[in-house]
Motif scaffolding. Structure first.
Motif, short mmCIF file in Angstrom:
data_model
loop_
_atom_site.label_atom_id
_atom_site.label_comp_id
_atom_site.label_asym_id
_atom_site.label_seq_id
_atom_site.Cartn_x
_atom_site.Cartn_y
_atom_site.Cartn_z
N TYR A 20 0.83 -1.06 0.00
CA TYR A 20 -0.10 0.15 -0.08
C TYR A 20 0.93 1.26 0.05
N ARG A 21 1.85 1.28 0.87
CA ARG A 21 2.45 2.55 0.90
C ARG A 21 3.50 2.69 -0.30
N GLU A 22 3.99 1.40 -1.00
CA GLU A 22 4.96 1.41 -2.05
C GLU A 22 3.84 2.23 -3.34
N LEU A 23 2.82 1.85 -3.42
CA LEU A 23 1.92 2.29 -4.49
C LEU A 23 1.66 3.74 -4.19
N ASP A 24 1.34 4.08 -2.91
CA ASP A 24 1.09 5.31 -2.65
C ASP A 24 2.26 6.41 -2.87
N GLY A 25 3.43 5.81 -2.61
CA GLY A 25 4.58 6.63 -3.10
C GLY A 25 4.76 6.79 -4.68
N LEU A 260 -3.54 5.42 -2.80
CA LEU A 260 -4.12 4.21 -3.27
C LEU A 260 -5.50 4.19 -2.76
N GLY A 261 -5.59 4.52 -1.49
CA GLY A 261 -6.90 4.23 -0.91
C GLY A 261 -7.98 5.23 -1.44
N LEU A 263 -7.87 6.27 -4.90
CA LEU A 263 -8.14 5.79 -6.06
C LEU A 263 -8.97 4.31 -5.82
N TRP A 264 -8.71 3.70 -4.96
CA TRP A 264 -9.33 2.36 -4.81
C TRP A 264 -10.97 2.56 -4.47
N SER A 265 -11.20 3.65 -3.76
CA SER A 265 -12.60 4.18 -3.08
C SER A 265 -13.33 4.43 -4.55
N LEU A 266 -12.53 5.32 -5.22
CA LEU A 266 -13.22 5.95 -6.35
C LEU A 266 -13.57 4.65 -7.36
N THR A 267 -12.70 3.94 -7.58
CA THR A 267 -12.89 2.65 -8.56
C THR A 267 -13.76 1.84 -7.95
N ARG A 268 -13.86 1.38 -6.62
CA ARG A 268 -14.80 0.56 -6.10
C ARG A 268 -16.50 1.25 -6.40
#
Length: 320
Positions: A20-25, A260-261, A263-268
């Motif tokens: 999660y942190r890797e993708l956030d970065g 990521l959180g 973007l994930w929330s928007l996608t979901r």
């Protein structure tokens, strides 16, 4: 057994947090709201969202392989309107050759870019990047933008390849040496390189105008949405991670969307929307009488379209 299972869950949770942190970065963010003044259109009263989506032709970094062209422009500009309830959406393309009034806006180094009248729309990105483009679109449509996203050449190409290519049907062959494109008519699966050539080509279709290119861009996006819908990407964790890793590393977004959180929330939230419920439009424009090869908005039709987005209501009929 219980302890072993608990230990395994803790390890998985730790690894998940690292991913999660890797993708956030990976995501580059810009404080759009902080840089813009308070003189903006009012916030949307409903739960609808308006998102500015840009395709950048910058040759910086990994994009240098696409040619040595100074500066950067917004090769593609779309306002994505997600209706309240997320059961339908509208995508409005803004031709880059459209003449607009660009407002005063902050530049990349927080310097002030003076306002200008009757300048090409993509000059906003060239002069002031994401922030100035948001300001220009908001002035053009009197429409508050909730988020902004820019993706570059290299990121777009890698994203399509990570998805396994995109299947599309062309009614006629397309050949454009400028875009490195030579595609036959018929159904085929495009690689990332071919997809990039398709959405960039101006010489391989129609009269070489930006409007012809927009038609191809919208055709490609329809095909992309159908493929994501068919493949059930959200149920394949390994493949989803690869796609997210590729996508986030190629994005520049506003700060609120830069995780990521978010973007994930928007996608979901879009899971219940079928590709057939996405209405693709182009800002109504006409040829400029004063400047050849440039476009100007058709005022009454454009105002009606922007009004529908502001009010989250039905779009006006097409081809009137």
């Amino acid at each position: 057994m219980l302890r072993g299972g608990l230990a395994l869950l803790l390890v998985l949770a730790f690894l998940g947090a690292l991913v999660y942190r890797e993708l956030d970065g990976n995501i580059t963010s810009v404080d759009v709201d902080g840089w813009l003044s308070s003189d903006r259109p009012p916030e949307n009263p409903s739960e609808a969202l308006n998102i500015l989506l840009l395709g950048s032709d910058s040759r910086a970094g990994a994009n240098g392989e696409y040619g040595d062209v100074a500066g950067r422009r917004s090769d593609t500009a779309m306002v994505v309107h997600l209706a309240e309830g997320r059961r339908k959406a509208a995508v409005v393309s803004i031709p880059r050759d459209t003449l607009v009034d660009r407002p005063e806006c902050p530049g990349q180094d927080r310097d002030t870019i003076p306002p200008a009248r009757d300048v090409m729309f993509n000059s906003a990105y060239a002069r002031g990047g994401l922030v100035c483009t948001v300001a220009t679109v908001e002035k053009l449509g009197d429409l508050r933008l909730d988020h902004a996203v820019a993706v570059d050449f290299a990121g777009f190409e890698k994203l399509v390849d990570t998805l396994g290519g995109v299947r599309i049907t062309l009614s006629e062959p397309i050949e454009d040496s400028y875009a490195g494109l030579d595609l036959p008519a018929g159904t085929q699966r495009l690689t990332g390189e071919q997809a990039l050539g398709l959405v960039r080509t101006r010489h391989g279709v129609g009269n070489g105008s930006d409007l012809a290119r927009i038609e191809l861009q919208q055709k490609f996006l329809r095909a992309l949405l159908r493929q994501v819908d068919r493949t059930g990407l959200l149920t394949d964790p390994v493949r989803l991670h690869r796609v997210l890793d590729t996508a986030t590393s190629s994005l520049t977004t506003d700060e609120e969307l830069a995780s990521l959180g978010a973007l994930w929330s928007l996608t979901r939230s879009l899971r219940g929307m079928s590709p057939e419920r996405v209405d693709f439009r182009t800002l109504p424009v006409a040829a400029s009488s004063a400047r050849p090869n440039r476009l100007v908005p058709k005022e009454s039709e454009a105002k009606e379209l922007w009004k529908a987005l502001r009010e989250d209501s039905a779009l006006p009929p097409k081809n009137r």
